[in-house]
Enzyme design. Structure first.
Site, PDB file in Angstrom:
ATOM      1  N   SER A 144      36.479 -21.183  42.566  1.00  0.00           N
ATOM      2  CA  SER A 144      35.580 -22.071  41.514  1.00  0.00           C
ATOM      3  C   SER A 144      35.376 -21.118  40.261  1.00  0.00           C
ATOM      4  O   SER A 144      36.011 -21.627  39.956  1.00  0.00           O
ATOM      5  CB  SER A 144      34.922 -19.715  42.050  1.00  0.00           C
ATOM      6  OG  SER A 144      33.476 -19.770  41.411  1.00  0.00           O
ATOM      7  N   TYR A 157      34.534 -10.474  41.666  1.00  0.00           N
ATOM      8  CA  TYR A 157      35.230 -12.051  42.519  1.00  0.00           C
ATOM      9  C   TYR A 157      35.347 -13.448  41.413  1.00  0.00           C
ATOM     10  O   TYR A 157      35.812 -13.667  41.955  1.00  0.00           O
ATOM     11  CB  TYR A 157      32.805 -12.624  42.266  1.00  0.00           C
ATOM     12  CG  TYR A 157      32.918 -14.019  42.990  1.00  0.00           C
ATOM     13  CD1 TYR A 157      33.257 -14.146  44.059  1.00  0.00           C
ATOM     14  CD2 TYR A 157      32.630 -15.088  41.964  1.00  0.00           C
ATOM     15  CE1 TYR A 157      33.325 -15.224  45.027  1.00  0.00           C
ATOM     16  CE2 TYR A 157      32.559 -16.908  42.983  1.00  0.00           C
ATOM     17  CZ  TYR A 157      32.770 -16.278  44.081  1.00  0.00           C
ATOM     18  OH  TYR A 157      32.686 -17.916  45.003  1.00  0.00           O
TER      19      TYR A 157
HETATM   20  N1  LIG Z   1      28.167 -21.045  47.591  1.00  0.00           N
HETATM   21  C1  LIG Z   1      28.475 -21.551  46.270  1.00  0.00           C
HETATM   22  O1  LIG Z   1      27.660 -21.779  45.238  1.00  0.00           O
HETATM   23  C2  LIG Z   1      30.021 -21.097  45.992  1.00  0.00           C
HETATM   24  C3  LIG Z   1      30.537 -21.599  44.433  1.00  0.00           C
HETATM   25  C4  LIG Z   1      31.836 -21.482  44.496  1.00  0.00           C
HETATM   26  C5  LIG Z   1      32.283 -20.979  45.485  1.00  0.00           C
HETATM   27  N2  LIG Z   1      32.496 -21.071  46.496  1.00  0.00           N
HETATM   28  C6  LIG Z   1      33.045 -20.204  47.459  1.00  0.00           C
HETATM   29  O2  LIG Z   1      32.472 -21.230  48.931  1.00  0.00           O
HETATM   30  C7  LIG Z   1      33.987 -20.377  49.911  1.00  0.00           C
HETATM   31  C8  LIG Z   1      32.069 -20.670  51.044  1.00  0.00           C
HETATM   32  O3  LIG Z   1      31.004 -19.660  50.438  1.00  0.00           O
HETATM   33  P1  LIG Z   1      29.779 -19.080  50.673  1.00  0.00           P
HETATM   34  O4  LIG Z   1      28.657 -20.044  50.155  1.00  0.00           O
HETATM   35  O5  LIG Z   1      29.582 -21.270  52.466  1.00  0.00           O
HETATM   36  O6  LIG Z   1      29.557 -18.610  51.674  1.00  0.00           O
HETATM   37  P2  LIG Z   1      28.448 -17.665  52.555  1.00  0.00           P
HETATM   38  O7  LIG Z   1      27.430 -18.803  53.549  1.00  0.00           O
HETATM   39  O8  LIG Z   1      28.438 -16.550  52.810  1.00  0.00           O
HETATM   40  O9  LIG Z   1      29.627 -18.076  53.942  1.00  0.00           O
HETATM   41  C9  LIG Z   1      31.045 -16.915  54.272  1.00  0.00           C
HETATM   42  C10 LIG Z   1      32.386 -17.425  55.100  1.00  0.00           C
HETATM   43  O10 LIG Z   1      33.378 -16.471  55.170  1.00  0.00           O
HETATM   44  C11 LIG Z   1      33.090 -15.644  55.691  1.00  0.00           C
HETATM   45  N3  LIG Z   1      33.541 -14.001  55.602  1.00  0.00           N
HETATM   46  C12 LIG Z   1      33.084 -13.578  54.672  1.00  0.00           C
HETATM   47  N4  LIG Z   1      34.246 -12.695  55.446  1.00  0.00           N
HETATM   48  C13 LIG Z   1      34.706 -12.743  55.659  1.00  0.00           C
HETATM   49  C14 LIG Z   1      35.782 -11.851  56.147  1.00  0.00           C
HETATM   50  N5  LIG Z   1      36.112 -10.633  55.764  1.00  0.00           N
HETATM   51  N6  LIG Z   1      36.673 -12.535  57.386  1.00  0.00           N
HETATM   52  C15 LIG Z   1      36.808 -13.544  57.927  1.00  0.00           C
HETATM   53  N7  LIG Z   1      35.412 -14.926  57.204  1.00  0.00           N
HETATM   54  C16 LIG Z   1      34.842 -14.258  56.654  1.00  0.00           C
HETATM   55  C17 LIG Z   1      32.014 -15.727  56.177  1.00  0.00           C
HETATM   56  O11 LIG Z   1      31.885 -15.293  57.955  1.00  0.00           O
HETATM   57  P3  LIG Z   1      31.383 -13.459  58.607  1.00  0.00           P
HETATM   58  O12 LIG Z   1      30.531 -13.137  57.782  1.00  0.00           O
HETATM   59  O13 LIG Z   1      30.484 -13.597  59.977  1.00  0.00           O
HETATM   60  O14 LIG Z   1      33.124 -13.063  58.945  1.00  0.00           O
HETATM   61  C18 LIG Z   1      31.081 -17.236  56.535  1.00  0.00           C
HETATM   62  O15 LIG Z   1      31.187 -17.773  57.233  1.00  0.00           O
HETATM   63  C19 LIG Z   1      33.577 -18.823  49.178  1.00  0.00           C
HETATM   64  O16 LIG Z   1      34.958 -19.144  49.106  1.00  0.00           O
HETATM   65  C20 LIG Z   1      33.077 -18.780  48.155  1.00  0.00           C
HETATM   66  O17 LIG Z   1      32.916 -18.073  46.508  1.00  0.00           O
HETATM   67  C21 LIG Z   1      31.140 -21.070  46.932  1.00  0.00           C
END
Ligand SMILES: NC(=O)c1ccc[n+]([C@@H]2O[C@H](COP(=O)([O-])OP(=O)(O)OC[C@H]3O[C@@H](n4cnc5c(N)ncnc54)[C@H](OP(=O)(O)O)[C@@H]3O)[C@@H](O)[C@H]2O)c1
Length: 260
Positions: A144, A157
């Site tokens: 990120s 984070y």
């Molecule tokens: N969205 C953004 O703007 C953004 C920007 C920069 C980086 N990111 C990064 O991109 C990645 C995906 O983010 P997203 O926005 O798609 O988030 P999201 O919609 O909240 O999805 C997160 C995923 O991770 C899984 N997860 C979370 N905790 C877990 C655990 N303890 N064990 C197993 N699985 C787990 C969740 O599934 P369960 O809850 O079912 O376990 C879900 O499938 C993350 O690493 C985030 O930091 C996102």
């Protein structure tokens, strides 16, 4: 004409593939022809993604696991290798952002749990799959921009993503002799449930998030940023996964619209 299935015969693993960016990447890799193992904790979401993947005529392995739990993660990694065989592409995408406050107000448990999921989870999956990753393999770690620049809030984070970022470089230095490329992907802001600050029980869809922020970005985002659909991140991940052997390693591929 370009090959519509450049990943046919390859096996991919995507953590956090039940929703958001991970779901889009898992579907993108399956569309490109890869068999895909999907890991997360929410069964209903994994079932939905698994159904879509198998409808594309590739195999899917579903692993229900808390990636902050070492023994459960070791078991889940063993099960996916038994089912799908060795791995060509590992996308360490699972992540959480559980502690939004300033350090002075933070909850120590939530602060540490964010580090456990984001850093330890990335390490654990990599550790347990490493001996099963084929030569020419790709590891893509979801970093990120916040891992490269301090924020006034969200220190857990920010620290976790800085950890992921440098972990990528450590791995790249260790794995080049095995011809395994390891790179960071910075997605910039993406329309996922991570924007669900109200923590409402039902998830936000990408379309709902895009609608919510169509006129104004959430506070803290520079004006040149744009909230993207998860499919845009999937396109970059598939492109990283299909790079020739011996391409970039230890690098960062970014969709952000500001320099870091
Ligand atoms: N969205 C953004 O703007 C953004 C920007 C920069 C980086 N990111 C990064 O991109 C990645 C995906 O983010 P997203 O926005 O798609 O988030 P999201 O919609 O909240 O999805 C997160 C995923 O991770 C899984 N997860 C979370 N905790 C877990 C655990 N303890 N064990 C197993 N699985 C787990 C969740 O599934 P369960 O809850 O079912 O376990 C879900 O499938 C993350 O690493 C985030 O930091 C996102």
């Amino acid at each position: 004409m370009s090959n519509p299935k450049p990943l046919a015969g390859k096996t991919a693993v995507v953590t956090g593939a039940g929703r958001g960016i991970g779901r889009a990447i898992a579907l993108g890799l399956a569309k490109a022809g890869a068999d895909v193992a999907i890991l997360a904790r929410t069964e209903s979401e994994l079932l939905e993604v698994s159904g879509r993947i198998t409808a594309l005529d590739v195999r899917c392995h579903m692993g229900l696991v808390d990636l902050a739990d070492p023994s459960a993660t070791e078991t889940a990694c063993g099960a996916l290798v038994s089912d799908l065989g060795n791995v060509d592409i590992l996308v360490n995408n699972a992540g959480a952002d559980l502690e939004l406050g300033q350090v002075a107000d933070s909850d120590p448990e939530k602060w540490w749990r964010t580090i456990e999921i984001n850093v330890r989870g990335t390490y654990l999956v990599t550790r347990f799959l490493l001996e099963h990753i084929n030569e020419g393999g790709k590891i893509i770690n979801m970093s990120s921009g916040m891992g490269l620049r301090a924020a006034a809030r969200q220190s857990s984070y920010t620290v976790s993503k800085a950890g992921v970022h440098i972990f990528t470089e450590c791995l790249a230095n260790e794995l080049w002799p095995r011809k395994i490329d390891v790179n960071n992907l910075i997605p910039g802001p993406v329309a996922t449930d991570i924007f669900n600050r109200e923590r409402r029980p039902e998830r936000y869809t990408p379309e709902e998030v895009l609608e919510k922020f169509k006129d104004e970005l959430p506070p803290g985002f520079p004006p040149q940023e744009r909230i993207k659909h998860p499919d845009e991140v999937a396109d970059l991940a598939v492109s990283m996964a299909t790079q020739p052997v011996g391409g970039s390693t230890g690098q960062t591929f970014s969709l952000a619209r500001r320099p870091f």
